[in-house]
Design a protein around this motif. Structure first.
Motif, PDB file in Angstrom:
ATOM      1  N   GLY A   1       0.818  -1.201   0.000  1.00  0.00           N
ATOM      2  CA  GLY A   1       0.000   0.000   0.000  1.00  0.00           C
ATOM      3  C   GLY A   1       0.847   1.245   0.000  1.00  0.00           C
ATOM      4  N   HIS A   2       0.280   2.301  -0.483  1.00  0.00           N
ATOM      5  CA  HIS A   2       0.953   3.596  -0.480  1.00  0.00           C
ATOM      6  C   HIS A   2       0.984   4.124   0.960  1.00  0.00           C
ATOM      7  N   PRO A   3       2.056   4.837   1.338  1.00  0.00           N
ATOM      8  CA  PRO A   3       2.156   5.382   2.690  1.00  0.00           C
ATOM      9  C   PRO A   3       0.881   6.074   3.170  1.00  0.00           C
ATOM     10  N   SER A   4       0.250   6.832   2.306  1.00  0.00           N
ATOM     11  CA  SER A   4      -0.945   7.560   2.752  1.00  0.00           C
ATOM     12  C   SER A   4      -2.050   6.599   3.148  1.00  0.00           C
ATOM     13  N   GLU A   5      -2.164   5.496   2.422  1.00  0.00           N
ATOM     14  CA  GLU A   5      -3.200   4.517   2.759  1.00  0.00           C
ATOM     15  C   GLU A   5      -2.845   3.740   4.017  1.00  0.00           C
ATOM     16  N   VAL A   6      -1.588   3.323   4.098  1.00  0.00           N
ATOM     17  CA  VAL A   6      -1.154   2.528   5.247  1.00  0.00           C
ATOM     18  C   VAL A   6      -1.279   3.333   6.533  1.00  0.00           C
ATOM     19  N   LEU A   7      -0.759   4.544   6.531  1.00  0.00           N
ATOM     20  CA  LEU A   7      -0.790   5.350   7.745  1.00  0.00           C
ATOM     21  C   LEU A   7      -2.211   5.736   8.141  1.00  0.00           C
TER      22      LEU A   7
ATOM     23  N   LEU B   1       0.133  13.082   7.617  1.00  0.00           N
ATOM     24  CA  LEU B   1       0.333  13.102   6.159  1.00  0.00           C
ATOM     25  C   LEU B   1       0.970  14.409   5.684  1.00  0.00           C
ATOM     26  N   LYS B   2       0.446  15.529   6.167  1.00  0.00           N
ATOM     27  CA  LYS B   2       1.045  16.803   5.754  1.00  0.00           C
ATOM     28  C   LYS B   2       2.426  16.971   6.374  1.00  0.00           C
ATOM     29  N   GLY B   3       2.555  16.557   7.633  1.00  0.00           N
ATOM     30  CA  GLY B   3       3.845  16.686   8.322  1.00  0.00           C
ATOM     31  C   GLY B   3       4.944  15.905   7.628  1.00  0.00           C
ATOM     32  N   CYS B   4       4.572  14.757   7.051  1.00  0.00           N
ATOM     33  CA  CYS B   4       5.551  13.926   6.356  1.00  0.00           C
ATOM     34  C   CYS B   4       5.574  14.200   4.857  1.00  0.00           C
ATOM     35  N   GLU B   5       4.782  15.176   4.434  1.00  0.00           N
ATOM     36  CA  GLU B   5       4.697  15.531   3.024  1.00  0.00           C
ATOM     37  C   GLU B   5       4.386  14.329   2.144  1.00  0.00           C
TER      38      GLU B   5
ATOM     39  N   ARG C   1       7.482  19.696  13.444  1.00  0.00           N
ATOM     40  CA  ARG C   1       7.238  19.553  12.008  1.00  0.00           C
ATOM     41  C   ARG C   1       5.821  19.082  11.713  1.00  0.00           C
ATOM     42  N   LEU C   2       5.385  18.058  12.445  1.00  0.00           N
ATOM     43  CA  LEU C   2       4.032  17.545  12.220  1.00  0.00           C
ATOM     44  C   LEU C   2       3.006  18.649  12.470  1.00  0.00           C
ATOM     45  N   VAL C   3       3.213  19.409  13.520  1.00  0.00           N
ATOM     46  CA  VAL C   3       2.232  20.436  13.880  1.00  0.00           C
ATOM     47  C   VAL C   3       2.250  21.598  12.879  1.00  0.00           C
ATOM     48  N   LEU C   4       3.440  22.136  12.610  1.00  0.00           N
ATOM     49  CA  LEU C   4       3.495  23.307  11.719  1.00  0.00           C
ATOM     50  C   LEU C   4       3.063  22.968  10.298  1.00  0.00           C
ATOM     51  N   LYS C   5       3.589  21.895   9.767  1.00  0.00           N
ATOM     52  CA  LYS C   5       3.196  21.524   8.400  1.00  0.00           C
ATOM     53  C   LYS C   5       1.757  21.032   8.377  1.00  0.00           C
TER      54      LYS C   5
END
Lengths: 214, 214
Positions: free
Chosen positions: A77-83, A195-199, B192-196
């Motif tokens: 699975g893609h990271p976004s789906e797994v997480l 997801l946003k934090g890890c881009e 990072r998680l919070v700001l992003k």
DNA sequence: GTCTATAAGCCGATAGAC
DNA sequence: GTCTATCGGCTTATAGAC
């Protein structure tokens, strides 16, 4: 058919979960467990031998769900789906097994004195696998280089807090119990931060194989 | 000059913090506290009257640092600065007051039976103020509309986990104790998680006033 | 299998000597 | 102010009747 034995064991286990979660192991009286189960105290000893044994069974009941929550990491699975799936699983456990979750948290907080070596090993192996997965995503450029250990700790903490610190959450929100929409908001907040934090962008490419950590 | 009295009270408080953090209130024996402090047991009662009193003093010792950690919310500043400072404060507390932090966590987990109404009120007022701040940032378009309650719960959980669940962190990382660089990595990950996650860009405009929540 | 009635031990707390 | 020696209550656990 469920025998009287099974029914009584179940009643006692359920009562014990609540009592241990509420008060902790040492502060819980077996007489209170018996009372809450609606059975005489000696039954507790008859079925479970000792208070500690009973406690261990409650503790054990949360291990499997906890391991099962990592299932998304064991499938492709893609990271976004797994997480996303992982976070939702963890939140669901906090919601559906709040008492056992608290007992587990309390156990960990005090250095896991009742956890067997085998259970520790299993939980650890799964944690290391998940960390390996995250690292491989970073190596493949599927996400930003966020320290996998700390990322996982944050996910654990943020999801477990809804069971462990329910008193605080009730006090601050002013709601005695969270409802569907509250849990949905909690899940979405954590998923967003991660997801946003890890881009991590929504699944763009297909990932056909689960990661194999050493 | 520090009298024998002050020195002994300090020794007992320190020993009590460790014991209560390790075992929890009910499982802690006053004789163990006395032994760890290097004093006879009656001294514990002489100085603190009762086990519960002693516990309450340990608990109280963490309230002020906890309230002080919210200082960034009481001063003017851009969301990125305020949240960064707040997260670093919380992590510092987990690192520098690990025992008292654990005692506090355990207390909250069991429904805060020893926390005074006044303490609950103070902590709650500060929490609500922080939530009000975050909401005002959202209203001003300084950050994405992330639910302020859940954002705060995640920050609390992610930062406290380094004190509360140190056993788990040691087990997974394989390090008995985290060092400077580990705590730095933890702080950076959470920041990072919070700001992003909240889509907060580095301070672009000057914010001249602290927010006034109702 | 079930439950009443009791034993055994631990621990918080203190009396009273120094 | 300090500490030895002891009490008393509470809780786990079980013996033994049903």
């Amino acid at each position: 058919m469920t025998s009287i034995r099974e029914r009584n064991k179940e009643l006692i286990l359920r009562a014990a979960s609540e009592e241990f979660a509420d008060k902790g192991f040492a502060a819980t009286k077996t007489s209170d467990i018996a009372a809450k189960a609606g059975l005489p105290k000696p039954n507790v000893y008859y079925y479970f031998k000792s208070k500690e044994n009973l406690y261990r069974e409650v503790l054990e009941s949360i291990i499997e769900p906890l391991l099962a929550a990592s299932a998304p990491f064991n499938q492709p699975g893609h990271p976004s789906e797994v997480l996303t799936a992982y976070i939702r699983s963890k939140i669901r456990i906090s919601r559906e097994l709040p008492h056992a979750s608290k007992v587990f948290a309390s156990e960990i907080m005090h250095g896991a004195p009742h956890l067997s070596a085998e259970q520790t090993k299993q939980l650890n192996a799964q944690a290391r696998h998940n960390i390996g997965c995250i690292q491989s995503w970073i190596d493949q450029g599927l996400m930003a280089p966020v320290d996998p250990h700390h990322l996982l700790f944050s996910i654990w903490a943020a999801t477990q807090t809804y069971a462990d610190f329910d008193w605080q959450i009730s006090t601050v929100t002013g709601k005695a119990r969270l409802d569907d929409s509250d849990y949905e908001a909690a899940a979405q907040t954590i998923i967003r931060l991660v997801l946003k934090g890890c881009e991590i962008s929504p699944a763009a490419m297909t990932v056909k194989e689960p990661c194999h950590s050493l």
